[in-house]
Structures are given as structure tokens and as C-alpha cells.
Write a protein that holds these residues in place. Structure first.
Motif, short mmCIF file in Angstrom:
data_model
loop_
_atom_site.label_atom_id
_atom_site.label_comp_id
_atom_site.label_asym_id
_atom_site.label_seq_id
_atom_site.Cartn_x
_atom_site.Cartn_y
_atom_site.Cartn_z
N LEU A 113 33.13 46.70 -1.65
CA LEU A 113 32.27 45.95 -2.58
C LEU A 113 33.06 45.56 -3.84
CD1 LEU A 113 28.93 47.93 -2.26
CD2 LEU A 113 29.42 45.64 -1.39
N TRP A 114 33.84 46.49 -4.35
CA TRP A 114 34.67 46.22 -5.53
C TRP A 114 35.64 45.07 -5.22
CZ3 TRP A 114 34.98 47.63 -10.56
CH2 TRP A 114 36.17 47.36 -11.24
N ASN A 115 36.40 45.22 -4.16
CA ASN A 115 37.43 44.24 -3.82
C ASN A 115 36.85 42.87 -3.50
OD1 ASN A 115 39.45 46.15 -4.23
ND2 ASN A 115 39.47 46.76 -2.09
N ASN A 116 35.79 42.83 -2.70
CA ASN A 116 35.22 41.53 -2.31
C ASN A 116 34.64 40.78 -3.49
OD1 ASN A 116 35.95 41.85 0.36
ND2 ASN A 116 33.91 42.42 1.06
N ASN A 117 33.95 41.47 -4.38
CA ASN A 117 33.36 40.78 -5.54
C ASN A 117 34.43 40.21 -6.46
OD1 ASN A 117 30.35 40.84 -5.55
ND2 ASN A 117 30.74 43.01 -5.16
N ALA A 131 33.97 26.12 -6.62
CA ALA A 131 32.95 26.52 -7.58
C ALA A 131 31.90 25.42 -7.73
CB ALA A 131 33.59 26.85 -8.93
N GLN A 132 32.33 24.17 -7.71
CA GLN A 132 31.38 23.06 -7.81
C GLN A 132 30.50 22.97 -6.56
OE1 GLN A 132 30.76 21.05 -10.57
NE2 GLN A 132 28.97 20.67 -9.29
N ARG A 133 31.11 23.15 -5.40
CA ARG A 133 30.32 23.13 -4.16
C ARG A 133 29.27 24.25 -4.17
NH1 ARG A 133 33.61 24.28 0.50
NH2 ARG A 133 31.69 24.00 1.66
N TYR A 134 29.67 25.41 -4.64
CA TYR A 134 28.76 26.54 -4.72
C TYR A 134 27.63 26.24 -5.72
CZ TYR A 134 27.43 31.54 -4.98
OH TYR A 134 26.77 32.74 -4.95
N GLN A 155 18.99 32.65 1.09
CA GLN A 155 19.39 31.29 1.46
C GLN A 155 20.84 30.97 1.12
OE1 GLN A 155 16.57 28.09 0.84
NE2 GLN A 155 14.94 29.61 0.53
N LYS A 156 21.43 31.69 0.22
CA LYS A 156 22.84 31.41 -0.09
C LYS A 156 23.80 32.35 0.63
CE LYS A 156 23.42 34.01 -4.36
NZ LYS A 156 24.04 34.01 -5.64
N HIS A 157 23.28 33.31 1.37
CA HIS A 157 24.10 34.33 2.02
C HIS A 157 25.18 33.74 2.94
CE1 HIS A 157 25.25 38.15 3.75
NE2 HIS A 157 25.13 37.61 4.94
N ALA A 158 24.83 32.82 3.81
CA ALA A 158 25.80 32.25 4.75
C ALA A 158 26.91 31.51 4.00
CB ALA A 158 25.11 31.34 5.75
N PHE A 159 26.54 30.78 2.97
CA PHE A 159 27.54 30.04 2.19
C PHE A 159 28.51 31.01 1.51
CE2 PHE A 159 29.28 27.80 -1.44
CZ PHE A 159 29.56 26.55 -0.92
N VAL A 160 27.97 32.07 0.93
CA VAL A 160 28.81 33.05 0.24
C VAL A 160 29.74 33.75 1.24
CG1 VAL A 160 28.79 35.21 -1.10
CG2 VAL A 160 27.21 33.35 -1.68
N SER A 161 29.24 34.03 2.43
CA SER A 161 30.09 34.64 3.47
C SER A 161 31.27 33.73 3.80
CB SER A 161 29.28 34.93 4.73
OG SER A 161 28.33 35.94 4.47
N LEU A 163 32.57 31.47 1.78
CA LEU A 163 33.45 31.51 0.61
C LEU A 163 34.34 32.74 0.64
CD1 LEU A 163 31.27 30.54 -2.51
CD2 LEU A 163 33.33 29.38 -1.71
N LEU A 164 33.77 33.87 0.99
CA LEU A 164 34.54 35.11 1.03
C LEU A 164 35.62 35.05 2.10
CD1 LEU A 164 34.91 37.84 -0.27
CD2 LEU A 164 33.17 38.75 1.27
N GLU A 165 35.34 34.43 3.23
CA GLU A 165 36.36 34.25 4.26
C GLU A 165 37.50 33.38 3.76
OE1 GLU A 165 34.63 32.73 7.87
OE2 GLU A 165 33.26 34.44 8.05
N ARG A 166 37.16 32.28 3.08
CA ARG A 166 38.21 31.41 2.53
C ARG A 166 38.99 32.14 1.43
NH1 ARG A 166 33.92 28.11 3.44
NH2 ARG A 166 33.30 27.73 1.28
N ALA A 167 38.31 32.94 0.64
CA ALA A 167 38.99 33.70 -0.41
C ALA A 167 39.97 34.70 0.20
CB ALA A 167 37.95 34.42 -1.28
N ALA A 168 39.56 35.36 1.27
CA ALA A 168 40.44 36.32 1.93
C ALA A 168 41.67 35.62 2.50
CB ALA A 168 39.68 37.08 3.02
N ALA A 169 41.47 34.46 3.09
CA ALA A 169 42.61 33.69 3.63
C ALA A 169 43.53 33.27 2.49
CB ALA A 169 42.12 32.48 4.41
#
Length: 173
Positions: A113-117, A131-134, A155-161, A163-169
Motif C-alpha cells: 500500500l505504501w509503495n503503490n500509493n 493526470a489530465q486524463r484522470y 467507478q474509478k477503480h478500473a481506471f486507477v488499476s 494507471l498503477l500498471e502503467r506506473a509500475a512499467a
């Protein structure tokens, strides 16, 4: 204790960083000896992002089970409402509503949770187009009728997931 509450969005406000710094000082006085680090995260920590005007603060502790009771006592004594895990295992969630609104999330320092946030925050800071898309997606959710926290978050859960995948990449994780 009702976690659901009305939500609204506001354009980015530079005062959010100062509000974070001020509240961080209060938190350090209250629980500083029990923490490893305190960070500003969420949309209010990303310049230019539309956000709920609630300052999200991430507090990392060595072991959430050891520090939890003492942190709960101290934060309640500083006007915070404790809402338990509030649907996210491994997190203790607190909120304070007033002239300025704050959410405090107690998590394991260096844990998922710490790292992902922090990864998501840093990714959005470095990628203003994301950030603008979000921001646009969050506005669209409210326009479609989500007016409470739980509906909005769902409703924003899938979008945030995504984003997190792109952030990890991006981070090479």
C-alpha cells in the motif's frame, strides 16, 4: 461510523501543499515517534489535478498491529475519526472534517500500500497528460451521477488499476 459521504471536485489549489505541511507537523507531534515516514499522496498532491478537496496523508509504520492502538488513541485525541480498514486490508483509515478536510491512512512502511500509493503519485507528477486524463475521468463519473464516496471510488477503480500498471512499467517494477 458511516464511511460514505458526499463528494465534489475542485480545480487544483496550490494551498493544498501548505495544508499538508501544516497537518504533517500536527501529526508528527501526535504520532511522530510511532512512524517511519509521512507523505502527501492522492490527487491533491499532484499539481494541476482536479481533486476532492481532501488532503490525503500516508503514514508509514514499521508494524501496523503494534502501533495501531496507540495511534488510534492519539489521532482520536487530535480530532480524527477512526474508520478501521474501511475496505482496504492492511490500512487503518482516519478522517477529519472541518474548515479543511483530511484523510490519514496508516500503512506498513515499505509495504504494498505504501509503495503503490507513492508510485502512483510520482507517476502522475511526471506525466501531466495522465493526470489530465484522470481528472477528466473523475469529472465524468460525477456527471454520470456518482455523488457519494463509495460510488465514486467504485467507478474509478478500473481506471486507477490501469494507471498503477502503467506506473509500475514506468518505474521498471
Amino acid at each position: 461510523m458511516q464511511i460514505d459521504e458526499p463528494v465534489h471536485l475542485e480545480p487544483y489549489d496550490e494551498s493544498w501543499n501548505e495544508l499538508y505541511r501544516s497537518e504533517r507537523k500536527r501529526l508528527l507531534l501526535a504520532v511522530g515517534g510511532l512512524t517511519k515516514a509521512i507523505e502527501h499522496f492522492g490527487s491533491t498532491s499532484v499539481p494541476g489535478m482536479t481533486a476532492k478537496p481532501i488532503i490525503d496523508i500516508l503514514v508509514g509504520v514499521e508494524d501496523t498491529s503494534v502501533a495501531a492502538d496507540e495511534i488510534v488513541r492519539r489521532l482520536k485525541g487530535n480530532g480524527y475519526e477512526h474508520l478501521g480498514e474501511a475496505g482496504i486490508p492492511g490500512r487503518q483509515y482516519f478522517r477529519q472534517r472541518g474548515l479543511h478536510d483530511y484523510n490519514v491512512h496508516i500503512v506498513q512502511y515499505g509495504g504494498e500500500l505504501w509503495n503503490n500509493n507513492l508510485l502512483l503519485r510520482d507517476y502522475l507528477r511526471e506525466h501531466p497528460e495522465e493526470a489530465q486524463r484522470y481528472s477528466d475521468m473523475k469529472k465524468h463519473i460525477l456527471e454520470r451521477g456518482a455523488q457519494t464516496l463509495l460510488s465514486y471510488s467504485d467507478q474509478k477503480h478500473a481506471f486507477v488499476s490501469g494507471l498503477l500498471e502503467r506506473a509500475a512499467a514506468w518505474a521498471g517494477a
